[in-house]
Structure formats: structure tokens, C-alpha cells
Scaffold this motif. Structure first.
Motif, PDB file in Angstrom:
ATOM      1  N   GLY A 329       9.039 -22.286 -17.160  1.00  0.00           N
ATOM      2  CA  GLY A 329       8.388 -21.017 -16.883  1.00  0.00           C
ATOM      3  C   GLY A 329       6.885 -21.081 -17.106  1.00  0.00           C
ATOM      4  N   PRO A 330       6.141 -20.086 -16.614  1.00  0.00           N
ATOM      5  CA  PRO A 330       4.677 -20.134 -16.706  1.00  0.00           C
ATOM      6  C   PRO A 330       4.140 -20.145 -18.128  1.00  0.00           C
ATOM      7  N   ARG A 331       4.839 -19.481 -19.055  1.00  0.00           N
ATOM      8  CA  ARG A 331       4.338 -19.513 -20.440  1.00  0.00           C
ATOM      9  C   ARG A 331       4.649 -20.841 -21.119  1.00  0.00           C
ATOM     10  N   GLY A 332       5.740 -21.480 -20.751  1.00  0.00           N
ATOM     11  CA  GLY A 332       5.991 -22.827 -21.232  1.00  0.00           C
ATOM     12  C   GLY A 332       4.990 -23.811 -20.644  1.00  0.00           C
ATOM     13  N   ILE A 333       4.731 -23.682 -19.347  1.00  0.00           N
ATOM     14  CA  ILE A 333       3.741 -24.540 -18.680  1.00  0.00           C
ATOM     15  C   ILE A 333       2.379 -24.390 -19.335  1.00  0.00           C
ATOM     16  N   GLU A 334       2.005 -23.160 -19.664  1.00  0.00           N
ATOM     17  CA  GLU A 334       0.679 -22.923 -20.233  1.00  0.00           C
ATOM     18  C   GLU A 334       0.484 -23.664 -21.548  1.00  0.00           C
ATOM     19  N   SER A 335       1.529 -23.744 -22.362  1.00  0.00           N
ATOM     20  CA  SER A 335       1.389 -24.421 -23.647  1.00  0.00           C
ATOM     21  C   SER A 335       0.957 -25.868 -23.475  1.00  0.00           C
ATOM     22  N   ARG A 365       2.094 -20.369 -12.362  1.00  0.00           N
ATOM     23  CA  ARG A 365       1.188 -19.380 -11.792  1.00  0.00           C
ATOM     24  C   ARG A 365       0.213 -20.085 -10.848  1.00  0.00           C
ATOM     25  N   PRO A 366      -0.399 -19.353  -9.910  1.00  0.00           N
ATOM     26  CA  PRO A 366      -1.370 -19.987  -9.000  1.00  0.00           C
ATOM     27  C   PRO A 366      -2.497 -20.709  -9.727  1.00  0.00           C
ATOM     28  N   ASP A 367      -3.017 -20.123 -10.808  1.00  0.00           N
ATOM     29  CA  ASP A 367      -4.104 -20.798 -11.518  1.00  0.00           C
ATOM     30  C   ASP A 367      -3.628 -22.090 -12.163  1.00  0.00           C
ATOM     31  N   GLN A 368      -2.360 -22.132 -12.586  1.00  0.00           N
ATOM     32  CA  GLN A 368      -1.830 -23.355 -13.197  1.00  0.00           C
ATOM     33  C   GLN A 368      -1.678 -24.461 -12.160  1.00  0.00           C
ATOM     34  N   ILE A 369      -1.333 -24.092 -10.944  1.00  0.00           N
ATOM     35  CA  ILE A 369      -1.266 -25.072  -9.856  1.00  0.00           C
ATOM     36  C   ILE A 369      -2.634 -25.703  -9.637  1.00  0.00           C
ATOM     37  N   GLN A 370      -3.656 -24.873  -9.552  1.00  0.00           N
ATOM     38  CA  GLN A 370      -4.999 -25.384  -9.309  1.00  0.00           C
ATOM     39  C   GLN A 370      -5.485 -26.240 -10.477  1.00  0.00           C
ATOM     40  N   ARG A 371      -5.225 -25.802 -11.668  1.00  0.00           N
ATOM     41  CA  ARG A 371      -5.675 -26.560 -12.847  1.00  0.00           C
ATOM     42  C   ARG A 371      -4.967 -27.912 -12.939  1.00  0.00           C
ATOM     43  N   ALA A 372      -3.657 -27.946 -12.644  1.00  0.00           N
ATOM     44  CA  ALA A 372      -2.932 -29.220 -12.652  1.00  0.00           C
ATOM     45  C   ALA A 372      -3.463 -30.142 -11.564  1.00  0.00           C
ATOM     46  N   GLY A 373      -3.803 -29.574 -10.413  1.00  0.00           N
ATOM     47  CA  GLY A 373      -4.350 -30.375  -9.329  1.00  0.00           C
ATOM     48  C   GLY A 373      -5.722 -30.937  -9.653  1.00  0.00           C
ATOM     49  N   GLU A 374      -6.558 -30.143 -10.293  1.00  0.00           N
ATOM     50  CA  GLU A 374      -7.885 -30.619 -10.681  1.00  0.00           C
ATOM     51  C   GLU A 374      -7.796 -31.802 -11.637  1.00  0.00           C
ATOM     52  N   ARG A 375      -6.755 -31.812 -12.464  1.00  0.00           N
ATOM     53  CA  ARG A 375      -6.557 -32.918 -13.417  1.00  0.00           C
ATOM     54  C   ARG A 375      -5.729 -34.047 -12.821  1.00  0.00           C
ATOM     55  N   ARG A 376      -5.210 -33.850 -11.617  1.00  0.00           N
ATOM     56  CA  ARG A 376      -4.341 -34.834 -10.943  1.00  0.00           C
ATOM     57  C   ARG A 376      -3.155 -35.222 -11.832  1.00  0.00           C
ATOM     58  N   LEU A 377      -2.526 -34.210 -12.424  1.00  0.00           N
ATOM     59  CA  LEU A 377      -1.374 -34.460 -13.282  1.00  0.00           C
ATOM     60  C   LEU A 377      -0.184 -34.943 -12.451  1.00  0.00           C
ATOM     61  N   VAL A 378       0.680 -35.724 -13.094  1.00  0.00           N
ATOM     62  CA  VAL A 378       1.935 -36.159 -12.485  1.00  0.00           C
ATOM     63  C   VAL A 378       3.000 -35.118 -12.806  1.00  0.00           C
ATOM     64  N   LEU A 379       3.686 -34.653 -11.760  1.00  0.00           N
ATOM     65  CA  LEU A 379       4.673 -33.591 -11.918  1.00  0.00           C
ATOM     66  C   LEU A 379       6.024 -34.038 -11.347  1.00  0.00           C
ATOM     67  N   PRO A 380       6.929 -34.573 -12.178  1.00  0.00           N
ATOM     68  CA  PRO A 380       8.285 -34.873 -11.712  1.00  0.00           C
ATOM     69  C   PRO A 380       9.073 -33.572 -11.513  1.00  0.00           C
ATOM     70  N   VAL A 381       9.485 -33.316 -10.293  1.00  0.00           N
ATOM     71  CA  VAL A 381      10.124 -32.042  -9.945  1.00  0.00           C
ATOM     72  C   VAL A 381      11.484 -32.311  -9.307  1.00  0.00           C
ATOM     73  N   GLN A 382      12.308 -31.246  -9.234  1.00  0.00           N
ATOM     74  CA  GLN A 382      13.662 -31.341  -8.688  1.00  0.00           C
ATOM     75  C   GLN A 382      13.917 -30.178  -7.718  1.00  0.00           C
ATOM     76  N   PRO A 383      13.403 -30.257  -6.491  1.00  0.00           N
ATOM     77  CA  PRO A 383      13.632 -29.162  -5.537  1.00  0.00           C
ATOM     78  C   PRO A 383      15.081 -29.012  -5.132  1.00  0.00           C
ATOM     79  N   GLY A 384      15.910 -30.010  -5.438  1.00  0.00           N
ATOM     80  CA  GLY A 384      17.336 -29.862  -5.158  1.00  0.00           C
ATOM     81  C   GLY A 384      17.965 -28.729  -5.927  1.00  0.00           C
ATOM     82  N   PHE A 385      17.402 -28.347  -7.076  1.00  0.00           N
ATOM     83  CA  PHE A 385      17.923 -27.205  -7.825  1.00  0.00           C
ATOM     84  C   PHE A 385      17.853 -25.933  -6.978  1.00  0.00           C
ATOM     85  N   ALA A 386      16.658 -25.686  -6.431  1.00  0.00           N
ATOM     86  CA  ALA A 386      16.467 -24.466  -5.637  1.00  0.00           C
ATOM     87  C   ALA A 386      17.337 -24.480  -4.384  1.00  0.00           C
ATOM     88  N   TRP A 387      17.409 -25.631  -3.745  1.00  0.00           N
ATOM     89  CA  TRP A 387      18.182 -25.759  -2.506  1.00  0.00           C
ATOM     90  C   TRP A 387      19.676 -25.542  -2.772  1.00  0.00           C
TER      91      TRP A 387
END
Length: 537
Positions: A329-335, A365-387
Motif C-alpha cells: 500500500g502507499p503508506r507502506g511504500i512511503e516508509s 501514489r503518483p508522486d511515489q511513481i515519479q520518485r521511484a523513477g527518478e531514483r531508477r529503483l528496481v521494482l519486482p512486481v506480480q501483475p498476475g495477481f491483478a489479472w
């Protein structure tokens, strides 16, 4: 002795550039690609040849987030409580859960363990309680783990053996009470794993990976809430001798404890889930959102504040370790995101030279997306969950407001912002099947967040290599790189996007050789391991 081999008569997609395709590939005795040939180009004479039979070939897959030893142990000892059956997830009631557990209990006199229960699939929308487990299986230790791995339930004998009864609500643990006791649970499960049983489970996991086109897995292993950690000990013993390239991420928060194992690692890595979790999950209602869940007056709470996340990461960052942390969630991401920003700013690192990770990054959140992109963070994700949820379960509709669901796993936005998106399965939560995640990426429930087949395949190959500092040697098919590739029964670039999840792998090659699992029997397993050169983890 290995010889040069030309792999011919294929549709070989390099993934170096979109649309780049070759008909043949020459692989040297060292397992590296010597040459790639377009259709009609003359092939070298006097070289061993392998006919690909017209198959589509892509770089082999790299699963950037899985729990390998948990999968091996559970596959060997437990019954899986979820399966796709006639367009639905089964079992779909607690009575059906009881029947599955009963069948497992009849096969063994030991503890009865079930895993992977999809709470949204059962009519009761919950785990069985201790009172129910006691009635079903008097005097037997019983453990049931949810599909997302963030909640669990226990019979009274199991609670007594584990010593967690005071934290359980009628046998159910969720949130921090579940996460921070997984060491005790893991140690309890591992006691039932004799060498032969463990060898069988590991062989099955390697076989599933090879059958899925996977040649490397980033393995998030271990807990430090118990005096011993048998999962990490077993992983260190055999993990470098399985043919697969397994990358160990120790889920330890103590630098000294992690450092004791650093010699076995190719790079110093730490973090992942459990004690490195910033929040929980949606189905357990423990992910930390800005808005309340629809079915309860609660938005979930972060397990760590930004200051606590900073205190966790700082010692490892200053010692040069690569770190990973679970956040949904966004508050977990923020930490964790704010902790990374503070450390990187103080270090003058604006390009993520450590390749720091935030795993899942599911509802930013949108700002978290931009901030992660500015830092070029690695994000292991699982879109199969949503699908999978949209097609078969529909639990997110019950839990989350439409505006929140629209923010789930925003792949298009993440890539456009400059993040390194790496697809993964979170096995044993989901099977080691890349095409479930690729389908989830290409047919994302939120149309504006869909990505192309090319981008999804690269996120399952190049991005995983990048996350391990291996992109110069692996992740795409190019001259000089290792010949890690998978042959498919259908061309993903020509297939109907709605059928991507049905594509199957017909062969997997690692460094130019077919990848195969070690024999399941203990003697054969040990013989294969002894004959396989050890790799650092």
C-alpha cells in the motif's frame, strides 16, 4: 566435451531491440553466443546443429522474487489449497478445505499442513479457525497458510507446539503477529523434512522452473526470529549446485548475522519479506492504504514508520549491501521509499548504483511513481495477481474502492517514469509460470497501464539480469552473452493477447545446454549435486 552448436530453424527474438528477430544462433563451447543469423543467411559448416523446429525462442526468464525453499518444503510436505478448475478457484468452501486436509492427513501421521488457500475463493471468505480444525482433526497439529502468505491458522495442538497461542484470535494469525513468527513456523515445518523429502521437493521446484523457461531465481529466504534457520542452511548447502542460478536474499535485519553468510554470496544482498515488510497484503487486510477498506473501518497500518525503515536499512546501505523490502500500500511504500531517498541523497547517488529494490510496489501514489523513477529503483512486481483476481476471484472489488483499484500495479506509468520493472511470481504464492505474469502485464485490468509483449518479456529477462548486475552477460540474446533461452509452443508476438497465459515452454537452455532437474531420489540428487560445479549465490 562441449562443442560449438548452431541452433537453427527458429524465430529467435533477441529482445535487444523491439522487432529484432533471427533464424539461427551459433553458441560456442563456452556457452556464449558467437553469432546470430537472419533468415536466409548461410550457416557455418562442420558444426553440430540443433533444429528448433520453427519454434519461437526468447531469452530465458529470470524470476526476481520467489521463496524457493518455502516452495520446495511445501510442495513436498503440504497440500496446495488452490487450483484453477472450470474457470474458478477451488476449493470454494471450508468444507472442501476440510476434505483436502483430510486427504493429506490420511497420507501421513505427522502434522497436517495446507498452503495457498485463496480467501476470496471460499464462500466464508476466511481461514478455518482453531475450533473448527480441532473438531475436524482432534489432537493433530494443523497449519493452514493463506495464498498471499500474510495470514495463517492453527489447531490448538499446533498453537501449543509453536508457542503463539497468546497472539492468535481463535487460532488465526495475521499482520505483524503472523509475519514476525514465520521463523518458528518455518523451523516447525522443516523438522518434517528428512533429506530424502527435501531432495524431492527441491527437485520438483527445479523441474517446474525448467519447464517454465526459468534459468535464474532471486530467492528470498530465512527468518531470524528463531535461534536456527534451517532453510538458509539447506539453501547454502545445495543452492549453488542445482543448475539453476539461485540468488540468495537473506531476510535478516541484523547486519552481523547476515555478514556471517556473505562469503557464499556473489553480491551482498539482504531483505525481502517477513521482517523486511513495510506492510501486509490486501486479502489479509493488512496492506497500508490512505483510504479504509470497503468492508471494514480500517486502512491498514505500516509495520514500520519512515524513521524505523531508515534505521533498518542504514547499517546495510553504509556497509555496501543491496537491499530489498516488501511494500504493497502507499503508506507502506512511503516508509521504504523515503528511507532510500534520504540515504541516496546523503550519498550523492541519484541513479541507484546499489540497485535498491522495493518489491511488489502494488498501489503507489503518483508522486511515489515519479520518485521511484527518478531514483531508477528496481521494482519486482506480480501483475498476475491483478489479472487472476479480475478473471477468477474478484476479491479486490470487495476490499478496495474503484479509485484504489485503478492504481494497482501501474506498469505503464512505472516504465514511463524510468523505473526498472522486473516481473516475478512470488512463488509459492503463484506457480513458477512466467506467462501468467506476462498475461497480467499485457492484459492488465486497467487498460491504460498495459504494456506491450516486448516490454513484458524484457521485464522477465533483461530486468531480472539488471537487478543482479548481470545485464552485460545475460537477459537478452546478443553476441558475447550467455545462451540462456527458452523455446515456446506459440509465438507470443503473434498470439492473441487473451491466450498468452496458455503458452508453454518446450525446452530451456542454460549457457547453451538443456536445463534439467536433478533426480528426485536422494542418491541421484546427491550425485548430481556433487558433479555440478558450485556457483556462488
Amino acid at each position: 566435451m562441449r562443442k560449438e552448436t548452431v541452433f537453427a530453424n527458429g524465430a529467435i527474438y533477441s529482445l535487444e531491440r523491439e522487432g529484432e528477430r533471427f533464424a539461427a544462433m551459433l553458441v560456442g563451447a563456452d556457452g556464449r553466443i558467437r553469432e546470430l543469423y537472419p533468415t536466409g543467411a548461410p550457416l557455418p559448416a562442420g558444426v553440430a546443429a540443433f533444429d528448433l523446429g520453427g519454434a519461437a525462442v526468447v531469452p530465458a526468464f529470470i524470476d526476481a522474487h520467489a521463496h524457493f525453499m518455502s516452495k520446495a518444503a511445501l510442495d513436498a510436505l503440504a497440500v496446495k489449497l488452490s487450483r484453477l478448475e472450470d474457470g474458478r478457484i477451488a476449493p470454494d468452501s471450508l468444507e472442501a478445505v476440510r476434505e483436502a486436509l483430510e486427504a493429506r492427513g490420511a497420507a501421513s501421521a505427522g502434522p497436517i499442513i495446507g498452503f495457498g488457500l485463496c480467501l476470496g475463493a471460499v464462500a466464508e471468505r476466511r481461514l478455518p479457525r482453531a475450533s473448527e480444525l480441532d473438531a475436524w482433526f482432534p489432537r493433530r497439529p494443523v497449519i493452514v497458510l493463506s495464498m498471499d502468505g500474510h495470514s495463517s491458522s492453527y489447531s490448538t495442538p499446533a498453537l501449543r507446539k509453536l508457542g503463539v497461542g497468546s497472539m492468535a484470535d481463535d487460532g488465526v494469525l495475521s499482520g505483524a503477529a503472523h509475519e514476525f513468527n514465520m521463523g518458528k513456523i518455518t523451523a516447525f515445518v522443516m523438522k518434517g523434512l528428512g533429506p530424502g523429502v527435501l531432495a524431492r521437493g527441491i527437485s520438483a521446484a527445479v523441474e517446474e522452473a525448467a519447464a517454465s523457461g526459468i534459468v535464474s531465481i532471486h530467492c528470498l529466504e530465512g527468518t531470524e526470529d528463531a535461534p536456527t534457520d534451517p532453510a538458509v542452511a539447506a539453501f547454502k548447502l545445495v543452492g549453488g549446485r542445482l543448475g539453476l542460478r539461485l540468488k540468495l536474499w537473506m531476510q535478516y535485519t541484523d547486519l552481523a548475522r547476515a555478514s556471517r553468510h556473505a562469503g557464499a554470496l556473489e553480491r551482498r544482498r539482504v531483505g525481502g519479506c517477513l521482517a523486511w515488510e513495510m506492510d501486509g497484503s490486501v486479502s489479509s487486510r493488512t496492506a497500508a492504504f490512505d483510504l479504509d477498506y470497503l468492508d471494514r473501518p480500517d486502512a491498514g497500518r505500516p509495520y514500520r514508520t519512515p524513521d524505523e525503515a531508515l534505521a533498518l536499512v542504514r547499517p546495510f546501505y553504509e556497509a555496501g549491501w543491496q537491499t530489498s523490502a516488501h511494500a504493497i500500500g502507499p503508506r507502506g511504500i512511503e516508509s521504504i521509499l523515503s528511507a532510500y531517498e534520504r540515504l541516496m541523497d546523503a550519498d550523492g547517488d541519484d541513479g541507484d548504483s546499489r540497485r535498491l529494490r522495493i518489491d511488489h510496489f502494488e498501489f503507489p501514489r503518483p508522486d511515489q511513481i515519479q520518485r521511484a523513477g527518478e531514483r531508477r529503483l528496481v521494482l519486482p512486481v506480480q501483475p498476475g495477481f491483478a489479472w487472476m483476481d479480475e478473471k477468477f476471484v474478484h476479491t479486490y472489488e470487495e476490499a478496495l474502492a474503484p479509485s484504489v483499484r485503478a492504481a494497482q500495479c501501474p506498469l505503464r506509468s512505472l516504465l514511463d517514469a524510468g523505473c526498472v520493472v522486473a516481473l516475478s511470481t512470488d512463488a509459492p504464492v503463484q506457480p513458477l509460470d512466467p506467462f501468467v505474469q506476462i498475461a497480467g502485464a499485457v492484459r492488465h485490468p486497467v487498460r491504460s497501464e498495459r504494456i506491450s509483449v516486448y516490454e513484458a518479456l524484457r521485464a522477465y529477462s533483461w530486468a531480472g539480469a539488471y537487478a543482479a548486475f548481470e545485464e552485460r552477460d545475460r537477459g537478452t540474446l546478443a553476441v558475447g552473452k550467455y545462451a540462456d533461452f527458452a523455446a515456446l509452443d506459440a509465438d507470443p508476438f503473434e498470439a492473441d493477447p487473451d491466450t498468452l497465459h496458455q503458452i508453454r515452454v518446450t525446452g530451456t537452455w542454460h549457457e547453451g545446454r538443456p536445463l534439467a532437474a536433478p533426480p528426485p531420489g536422494l542418491a541421484g540428487f546427491l550425485a548430481r549435486a556433487a558433479a555440478t560445479p558450485r556457483r556462488r549465490l
